[in-house]
Design an enzyme around this catalytic site. Structure first.
Site: not given
Ligand code: CAA
Length: 387
Positions: A125, A131, A158, A315, A342, A365, A367, A369
């Site tokens: 959470c 946020a 969540i 990371t 189709g 997790e 976007t 971006q």
């Protein structure tokens, strides 16, 4: 060096075991799970019986002790037949990893042990109505009161909320300090004051319930604080570094599932007196799909290695694998629908479900971006070039 860059025999055996289980016990229910938007209980039971429900939990806490690559293989093979079901091992890792990263031995023994035994799943959470990408903008409050904390707030998006027994909840203990004022707690579904919103009506992963979690004066013992006050945001971000690799695994799995289905179809389907796979235009599409899936798989496994070793460039790799593989999943599943024409556009065939399910891997997790923000910061900080 013959096994250089190849899966070990143990990893190969895990893939084969999960594929067999997924095809026998998860795939037959995937269409119904999607159509009814119901929790994939058959998958949950089968994964638990085979100890694949939370494979990452270390053996010392009663878990299967799968390394990061083995966990990726479990999630990939389940996602190949049903992305909703793959959220069971994926979110159990996401929800419990903050405990594993920052928790005391007592907290780990209690909650990782319960997760491994199958007492209940673990959700994460972090997000709130205001946020999302700006994860540090938390409004949920946790106030110390004697030997307890009292939590108030709303968590949104969540995954597996309501199904899970355990929740890692991020909350502000010191709002003045923004990210340094965020702490992490374990909250249980049965704690008084915990309740859930209705199920979101989603484009895909309909078998995985997504709900709000409401915390109304939820009083929990102070020893449910994970690690130290003010470290919650760092635990949350470190967790995502590892688990973005598992989202990449979902993306590889669903892309492979769509490619496999399309490969069978184009060799069966005849037009102009020959299988459509005889057309070079179709062959070029298949080649591009296969090439992209394999590239996505390789960056995902490379990221899993970094996750297992805790390398400095995890990371970057977690973000890169997640963004790359999820973009591939969207392209490949869309092409699979195209190859079926189709038929691909109907729910009589699985590829439209796969296309809908693939979309979320570009969003959750973080976007794609946000992944690019993460990657660019790592590059500009010189983390990559200093290796
Ligand atoms: N590891 C350790 N610490 C980290 C870290 C990491 N990967 N990333 C950041 N931190 C630390 C920083 O070092 C910094 O501390 P210092 O000031 O001491 O250096 C602190 O955290 C704040 O970091 P930033 O200044 O970088 O924070 P920011 O506000 O600029 O946000 C962000 C960065 C990358 C945009 C981050 O907010 C983010 O990842 N947003 C996306 C959130 C997200 O992924 N949400 C998904 C929710 S979960 C979900 O979807 C799951 C589901 O249910 C399936």
């Amino acid at each position: 060096m013959s096994d250089f860059f190849a899966l070990s025999e143990e990893h190969q055996a895990i893939r084969e075991a999960v594929r067999a289980l997924a095809e026998a016990k998860i795939a037959p229910h995937a269409a119904d799970v999607d159509e009814q938007a119901r929790f994939p209980q058959e998958a949950a039971d089968a994964l638990l019986a085979a100890d694949f429900h939370a494979p990452h939990v270390p053996e010392q806490y009663g878990g299967a002790g799968a390394d990061a690559l083995a966990t990726v293989l479990v999630i990939e093979e389940v996602a190949r037949v049903d992305v909703s079901a793959s959220l069971i091992p994926a979110v159990n890792k996401l929800g419990s990893l903050p405990v594993q990263i920052g928790g005391s031995e007592e907290l780990k023994a209690k909650y990782l042990g319960a997760l491994a035994r199958g007492d209940g799943g673990f959700s994460y959470c972090l997000s709130e109505p205001d946020a999302g990408s700006d994860a540090a903008a938390q409004k949920t409050r946790a106030v110390r009161d004697g030997d307890a904390y009292v939590l108030n707030g709303v968590k949104r998006w969540i995954t597996n909320a309501g199904e899970s027994e355990y929740y890692t909840v991020l909350a502000m203990t010191d709002p003045e300090k923004r990210s340094k004022g965020i702490s992490a707690f374990v909250v249980e579904k049965s704690d008084p004051g915990v309740s859930f919103g209705g199920k979101e009506k989603k484009l895909g992963i309909k078998g995985s319930p997504t709900r709000e979690v409401y915390l109304d004066d939820v009083r929990i013992p102070a020893d449910r604080l994970i690690g130290e006050e003010g470290k919650g945001f760092a635990y949350a971000m470190q967790t995502l570094d590892h688990t973005r690799v598992t989202i990449a695994a979902q993306a590889v799995g669903v892309a492979q599932g769509a490619l496999d289905y399309a490969l069978g179809y184009v060799q069966e389907r005849k037009q102009f007196g020959k299988p459509i796979s005889d057309n070079q235009g179709i062959q070029f599409m298949l080649a591009d799909m296969g090439m992209k899936v394999e590239a996505a798989r390789q960056i995902t496994y490379a990221a899993a290695g970094r996750s297992e070793r805790g390398d400095k460039d995890l990371t970057f790799f977690g973000a890169a694998a997640k963004a790359f593989a999820s973009d591939v999943a969207m392209q490949v599943t869309t092409d699979a629908v195209q190859l079926l024409g189709g038929y691909g556009f109907t729910s009589d065939y699985p590829v439209e479900r796969m296309m809908r399910d693939a979309k979320i891997t570009q969003i959750y997790e973080g976007t794609n971006q946000v992944q690019r923000i993460v990657m660019a910061r790592q590059l500009l900080a010189g983390v990559q070039s200093k290796l």
